[in-house]
Design a protein around this motif. Structure first.
Motif, mmCIF file in Angstrom:
data_model
loop_
_atom_site.group_PDB
_atom_site.id
_atom_site.type_symbol
_atom_site.label_atom_id
_atom_site.label_comp_id
_atom_site.label_asym_id
_atom_site.label_seq_id
_atom_site.Cartn_x
_atom_site.Cartn_y
_atom_site.Cartn_z
ATOM 1 N N PHE A 2 -12.037 13.125 -3.716
ATOM 2 C CA PHE A 2 -10.765 12.413 -3.600
ATOM 3 C C PHE A 2 -9.836 13.144 -2.641
ATOM 4 C CE2 PHE A 2 -6.299 12.305 -4.857
ATOM 5 C CZ PHE A 2 -6.009 10.977 -4.643
ATOM 6 N N ASN A 3 -9.722 14.455 -2.813
ATOM 7 C CA ASN A 3 -8.789 15.220 -1.989
ATOM 8 C C ASN A 3 -9.137 15.132 -0.497
ATOM 9 O OD1 ASN A 3 -11.107 16.881 -2.714
ATOM 10 N ND2 ASN A 3 -10.021 18.609 -1.828
ATOM 11 N N GLU A 4 -10.421 15.173 -0.186
ATOM 12 C CA GLU A 4 -10.848 15.096 1.214
ATOM 13 C C GLU A 4 -10.559 13.725 1.808
ATOM 14 O OE1 GLU A 4 -14.946 16.138 0.912
ATOM 15 O OE2 GLU A 4 -14.511 18.228 0.447
ATOM 16 N N ARG A 5 -10.826 12.688 1.026
ATOM 17 C CA ARG A 5 -10.578 11.328 1.521
ATOM 18 C C ARG A 5 -9.089 11.056 1.684
ATOM 19 N NH1 ARG A 5 -15.119 7.099 -0.120
ATOM 20 N NH2 ARG A 5 -16.914 8.449 0.158
ATOM 21 N N LEU A 6 -8.300 11.529 0.729
ATOM 22 C CA LEU A 6 -6.855 11.347 0.809
ATOM 23 C C LEU A 6 -6.314 11.979 2.095
ATOM 24 C CD1 LEU A 6 -4.118 10.516 -0.415
ATOM 25 C CD2 LEU A 6 -4.127 12.723 -1.622
ATOM 26 N N LYS A 7 -6.700 13.201 2.348
ATOM 27 C CA LYS A 7 -6.220 13.888 3.547
ATOM 28 C C LYS A 7 -6.711 13.189 4.816
ATOM 29 C CE LYS A 7 -5.943 18.367 5.789
ATOM 30 N NZ LYS A 7 -6.237 19.799 5.695
ATOM 31 N N ILE A 52 0.450 2.411 0.373
ATOM 32 C CA ILE A 52 1.012 3.142 1.509
ATOM 33 C C ILE A 52 -0.033 3.342 2.598
ATOM 34 C CG2 ILE A 52 1.903 5.393 2.251
ATOM 35 C CD1 ILE A 52 3.262 5.555 -0.560
ATOM 36 N N LEU A 53 -1.247 3.731 2.190
ATOM 37 C CA LEU A 53 -2.307 4.039 3.147
ATOM 38 C C LEU A 53 -3.143 2.829 3.534
ATOM 39 C CD1 LEU A 53 -3.419 7.424 1.564
ATOM 40 C CD2 LEU A 53 -2.080 7.101 3.657
ATOM 41 N N ASN A 54 -2.904 1.709 2.858
ATOM 42 C CA ASN A 54 -3.648 0.476 3.122
ATOM 43 C C ASN A 54 -5.158 0.709 3.012
ATOM 44 O OD1 ASN A 54 -3.924 -2.228 3.575
ATOM 45 N ND2 ASN A 54 -3.677 -2.095 5.779
ATOM 46 N N VAL A 55 -5.554 1.237 1.860
ATOM 47 C CA VAL A 55 -6.946 1.565 1.598
ATOM 48 C C VAL A 55 -7.235 1.246 0.129
ATOM 49 C CG1 VAL A 55 -6.453 3.979 1.002
ATOM 50 C CG2 VAL A 55 -8.670 3.387 1.937
ATOM 51 N N SER A 56 -8.490 0.999 -0.196
ATOM 52 C CA SER A 56 -8.834 0.679 -1.581
ATOM 53 C C SER A 56 -8.910 1.937 -2.436
ATOM 54 C CB SER A 56 -10.179 -0.062 -1.649
ATOM 55 O OG SER A 56 -11.245 0.830 -1.388
ATOM 56 N N LEU A 60 -10.856 5.742 -2.014
ATOM 57 C CA LEU A 60 -10.229 7.049 -2.243
ATOM 58 C C LEU A 60 -10.944 7.858 -3.319
ATOM 59 C CD1 LEU A 60 -6.354 6.528 -2.042
ATOM 60 C CD2 LEU A 60 -7.836 7.725 -0.437
ATOM 61 N N ILE A 61 -11.396 7.193 -4.379
ATOM 62 C CA ILE A 61 -12.018 7.957 -5.470
ATOM 63 C C ILE A 61 -13.529 8.106 -5.307
ATOM 64 C CG2 ILE A 61 -10.170 7.407 -7.082
ATOM 65 C CD1 ILE A 61 -12.038 5.417 -8.447
ATOM 66 N N GLY A 62 -14.072 7.566 -4.233
ATOM 67 C CA GLY A 62 -15.472 7.805 -3.923
ATOM 68 C C GLY A 62 -16.468 6.803 -4.456
ATOM 69 N N LYS A 66 -17.472 2.851 2.368
ATOM 70 C CA LYS A 66 -16.981 2.184 3.571
ATOM 71 C C LYS A 66 -15.565 2.673 3.883
ATOM 72 C CE LYS A 66 -15.903 -2.404 5.306
ATOM 73 N NZ LYS A 66 -15.705 -3.789 4.898
ATOM 74 N N PRO A 67 -15.398 3.326 5.036
ATOM 75 C CA PRO A 67 -14.050 3.803 5.387
ATOM 76 C C PRO A 67 -13.121 2.643 5.721
ATOM 77 C CG PRO A 67 -15.586 4.223 7.173
ATOM 78 C CD PRO A 67 -16.384 3.647 6.037
ATOM 79 N N PRO A 68 -11.814 2.914 5.764
ATOM 80 C CA PRO A 68 -10.851 1.870 6.098
ATOM 81 C C PRO A 68 -11.137 1.263 7.468
ATOM 82 C CG PRO A 68 -9.749 3.874 5.385
ATOM 83 C CD PRO A 68 -11.205 4.196 5.515
ATOM 84 N N ALA A 69 -10.826 0.003 7.625
ATOM 85 C CA ALA A 69 -11.047 -0.696 8.892
ATOM 86 C C ALA A 69 -10.200 -0.076 9.993
ATOM 87 C CB ALA A 69 -10.717 -2.172 8.734
#
Length: 93
Positions: A2-7, A52-56, A60-62, A66-69
């Motif tokens: 989670f921390n890596e994806r958030l950053k 805020i990040l416009n992501v699912s 974020l939680i793994g 699929k990364p954000p578009a």
């Protein structure tokens, strides 16, 4: 994870940690602890992060790889304005 994806997503969106903790109205240390993997946000805050990040949340939680578009990243100015209007603390509050 989670921390890596958030950053990663925060940096892709062009946000600083200061921007994030301001949008979320939390302490700098509170936000930094998420990116360092020491703690994780509660569900209500996770929802705000996703908006805020416009992501699912699944990304974020793994649960989803699929990364954000990429096309969403081009709307940085609009997203910044939307996020600020939606989540910034009211002046004088």
């Amino acid at each position: 994870e989670f921390n890596e994806r958030l950053k990663k997503v925060r940096l892709e969106r062009g946000y600083t940690q200061k921007t994030m903790y301001t949008f979320l109205n939390i302490s700098p240390n509170g936000y930094a602890s998420w990116e360092q993997g020491r703690t994780e946000p509660d569900i209500a805050t996770l929802k705000k992060l996703c908006k805020i990040l416009n992501v699912s949340a699944d990304y974020l939680i793994g649960l989803e790889d699929k990364p954000p578009a990429r096309k969403i990243l081009r709307a940085g100015v609009l997203l910044n304005r939307f996020a600020f209007q939606q989540f910034a603390p009211e002046r004088g509050a």
